[in-house]
Design a protein around this motif. Structure first.
Motif, PDB file in Angstrom:
ATOM      1  N   VAL A  20     -60.583 -81.188 -48.816  1.00 16.94           N
ATOM      2  CA  VAL A  20     -60.919 -79.933 -48.871  1.00 16.94           C
ATOM      3  C   VAL A  20     -61.958 -79.368 -47.529  1.00 16.94           C
ATOM      4  N   LEU A  21     -61.442 -78.348 -46.963  1.00 17.51           N
ATOM      5  CA  LEU A  21     -62.084 -77.922 -45.683  1.00 17.51           C
ATOM      6  C   LEU A  21     -63.077 -76.774 -46.327  1.00 17.51           C
ATOM      7  N   VAL A  22     -64.389 -76.686 -46.051  1.00 18.29           N
ATOM      8  CA  VAL A  22     -65.459 -76.151 -46.645  1.00 18.29           C
ATOM      9  C   VAL A  22     -65.982 -75.387 -45.501  1.00 18.29           C
ATOM     10  N   GLU A  23     -65.697 -73.868 -45.308  1.00 14.53           N
ATOM     11  CA  GLU A  23     -66.303 -72.873 -44.309  1.00 14.53           C
ATOM     12  C   GLU A  23     -67.764 -72.643 -44.990  1.00 14.53           C
ATOM     13  N   PHE A  24     -68.591 -72.760 -43.885  1.00  8.95           N
ATOM     14  CA  PHE A  24     -69.904 -72.296 -44.141  1.00  8.95           C
ATOM     15  C   PHE A  24     -70.046 -71.042 -43.163  1.00  8.95           C
ATOM     16  N   TRP A  25     -70.329 -69.873 -43.902  1.00 13.95           N
ATOM     17  CA  TRP A  25     -70.318 -68.622 -43.063  1.00 13.95           C
ATOM     18  C   TRP A  25     -71.618 -67.703 -43.670  1.00 13.95           C
ATOM     19  N   GLY A  30     -70.567 -63.067 -36.399  1.00 14.37           N
ATOM     20  CA  GLY A  30     -69.624 -62.322 -35.800  1.00 14.37           C
ATOM     21  C   GLY A  30     -68.440 -63.411 -35.670  1.00 14.37           C
ATOM     22  N   PRO A  31     -68.697 -64.579 -35.011  1.00  9.68           N
ATOM     23  CA  PRO A  31     -67.625 -65.640 -35.293  1.00  9.68           C
ATOM     24  C   PRO A  31     -67.143 -66.198 -36.412  1.00  9.68           C
ATOM     25  N   CYS A  32     -67.909 -65.792 -37.625  1.00 13.55           N
ATOM     26  CA  CYS A  32     -67.484 -66.268 -38.905  1.00 13.55           C
ATOM     27  C   CYS A  32     -66.093 -65.078 -39.369  1.00 13.55           C
ATOM     28  N   ARG A  33     -66.424 -64.039 -38.911  1.00 13.31           N
ATOM     29  CA  ARG A  33     -65.624 -62.904 -39.044  1.00 13.31           C
ATOM     30  C   ARG A  33     -64.123 -63.286 -38.439  1.00 13.31           C
ATOM     31  N   MET A  34     -64.501 -63.650 -37.129  1.00 10.13           N
ATOM     32  CA  MET A  34     -63.084 -64.255 -36.275  1.00 10.13           C
ATOM     33  C   MET A  34     -62.428 -65.430 -36.739  1.00 10.13           C
ATOM     34  N   VAL A  35     -62.984 -66.525 -37.441  1.00 11.19           N
ATOM     35  CA  VAL A  35     -62.466 -67.625 -37.983  1.00 11.19           C
ATOM     36  C   VAL A  35     -61.801 -67.316 -39.547  1.00 11.19           C
ATOM     37  N   ALA A  36     -62.448 -66.459 -40.328  1.00  9.13           N
ATOM     38  CA  ALA A  36     -61.815 -66.165 -41.569  1.00  9.13           C
ATOM     39  C   ALA A  36     -60.489 -66.044 -41.645  1.00  9.13           C
ATOM     40  N   PRO A  37     -59.822 -65.096 -40.960  1.00 10.89           N
ATOM     41  CA  PRO A  37     -58.395 -64.685 -41.067  1.00 10.89           C
ATOM     42  C   PRO A  37     -57.534 -66.048 -40.712  1.00 10.89           C
ATOM     43  N   LEU A  39     -58.416 -69.188 -41.003  1.00 10.41           N
ATOM     44  CA  LEU A  39     -58.478 -70.146 -42.299  1.00 10.41           C
ATOM     45  C   LEU A  39     -57.691 -69.633 -43.505  1.00 10.41           C
ATOM     46  N   GLU A  40     -57.706 -68.146 -43.553  1.00 10.73           N
ATOM     47  CA  GLU A  40     -56.781 -67.652 -44.839  1.00 10.73           C
ATOM     48  C   GLU A  40     -55.223 -68.043 -44.592  1.00 10.73           C
ATOM     49  N   GLN A  41     -54.776 -67.657 -43.178  1.00 13.79           N
ATOM     50  CA  GLN A  41     -53.635 -68.169 -42.789  1.00 13.79           C
ATOM     51  C   GLN A  41     -53.358 -69.596 -43.077  1.00 13.79           C
ATOM     52  N   ILE A  42     -54.100 -70.482 -42.688  1.00 10.66           N
ATOM     53  CA  ILE A  42     -53.813 -71.886 -42.871  1.00 10.66           C
ATOM     54  C   ILE A  42     -53.994 -72.321 -44.202  1.00 10.66           C
ATOM     55  N   ALA A  43     -54.845 -71.563 -44.919  1.00  7.11           N
ATOM     56  CA  ALA A  43     -54.749 -71.936 -46.356  1.00  7.11           C
ATOM     57  C   ALA A  43     -53.474 -71.427 -47.321  1.00  7.11           C
ATOM     58  N   GLY A  44     -52.735 -70.142 -46.606  1.00  6.83           N
ATOM     59  CA  GLY A  44     -51.625 -69.915 -47.157  1.00  6.83           C
ATOM     60  C   GLY A  44     -50.318 -70.745 -46.831  1.00  6.83           C
ATOM     61  N   ARG A  90     -62.335 -71.138 -33.720  1.00  8.88           N
ATOM     62  CA  ARG A  90     -61.421 -71.407 -32.823  1.00  8.88           C
ATOM     63  C   ARG A  90     -60.179 -70.735 -32.940  1.00  8.88           C
ATOM     64  N   PRO A  91     -59.210 -70.893 -32.033  1.00  6.88           N
ATOM     65  CA  PRO A  91     -57.817 -70.160 -32.523  1.00  6.88           C
ATOM     66  C   PRO A  91     -57.018 -71.088 -33.435  1.00  6.88           C
ATOM     67  N   LYS A  92     -56.159 -70.400 -34.133  1.00  3.55           N
ATOM     68  CA  LYS A  92     -55.395 -71.342 -35.271  1.00  3.55           C
ATOM     69  C   LYS A  92     -54.707 -72.414 -34.795  1.00  3.55           C
ATOM     70  N   ALA A  93     -54.238 -72.447 -33.249  1.00  6.10           N
ATOM     71  CA  ALA A  93     -53.442 -73.611 -32.931  1.00  6.10           C
ATOM     72  C   ALA A  93     -54.461 -74.849 -32.835  1.00  6.10           C
ATOM     73  N   ARG A  94     -55.627 -74.488 -32.313  1.00  3.83           N
ATOM     74  CA  ARG A  94     -56.340 -75.525 -32.129  1.00  3.83           C
ATOM     75  C   ARG A  94     -56.989 -76.004 -33.431  1.00  3.83           C
ATOM     76  N   MET A  95     -57.305 -75.111 -34.375  1.00  5.43           N
ATOM     77  CA  MET A  95     -57.969 -75.442 -35.821  1.00  5.43           C
ATOM     78  C   MET A  95     -56.731 -76.372 -36.554  1.00  5.43           C
ATOM     79  N   THR A  96     -55.436 -75.862 -36.580  1.00  5.65           N
ATOM     80  CA  THR A  96     -54.455 -76.745 -37.053  1.00  5.65           C
ATOM     81  C   THR A  96     -54.351 -78.072 -36.538  1.00  5.65           C
ATOM     82  N   LYS A  97     -54.336 -78.201 -35.169  1.00  6.02           N
ATOM     83  CA  LYS A  97     -54.583 -79.546 -34.444  1.00  6.02           C
ATOM     84  C   LYS A  97     -55.765 -80.374 -34.961  1.00  6.02           C
ATOM     85  N   ASP A  98     -56.872 -79.755 -35.044  1.00  2.00           N
ATOM     86  CA  ASP A  98     -58.044 -80.560 -35.097  1.00  2.00           C
ATOM     87  C   ASP A  98     -58.026 -80.960 -36.801  1.00  2.00           C
TER      88      ASP A  98
END
Length: 105
Positions: A20-25, A30-37, A39-44, A90-98
């Motif tokens: 389980v990946l837990v996002e604290f926001w 501002g950066p939380c609003r950037m990462v939210a979409p 994480l939504e994409q990755i979750a889907g 972080r961008p989606k590609a980096r989050m996915t790799k991480d």
């Protein structure tokens, strides 16, 4: 993504049989609003992990328990234990790799 509270943290995060990946926001972050979409994409797209979120302002005890010092912070839990943390947007590609690297470790 489901919001988790102190009351649901045990069942939604610690007792899960998959990572389980837990996002604290926070709403003011501002950066939380950037990462939210991202994480939504990755979750889907992924079924090997679950992604949930915790509003740090409403549930500070959980973040304090796990040493969350900045937002956004994402903690990856496996078997009820935090195994990796990611701080900042972080961008989606980096989050996915991480995530892939953390899940294979």
């Amino acid at each position: 993504m489901e919001s988790v509270t102190e009351e649901t943290f045990e069942t939604r995060v610690l007792a899960r049989d998959k990572p389980v990946l837990v996002e604290f926001w926070a709403t003011w972050c501002g950066p939380c609003r950037m990462v939210a979409p991202v994480l939504e994409q990755i979750a889907g797209e992924r079924t090997d992990i679950e992604i949930v979120k915790i509003n740090y302002d409403e549930e500070p005890g959980i973040g304090q328990r796990y040493g969350v010092m900045g937002l956004p912070t994402m903690l990856l839990f496996r078997d009820g234990e935090p195994v990796r943390s990611f701080v900042g947007a972080r961008p989606k590609a980096r989050m996915t790799k991480d995530l892939d690297d953390a899940l294979q470790a």
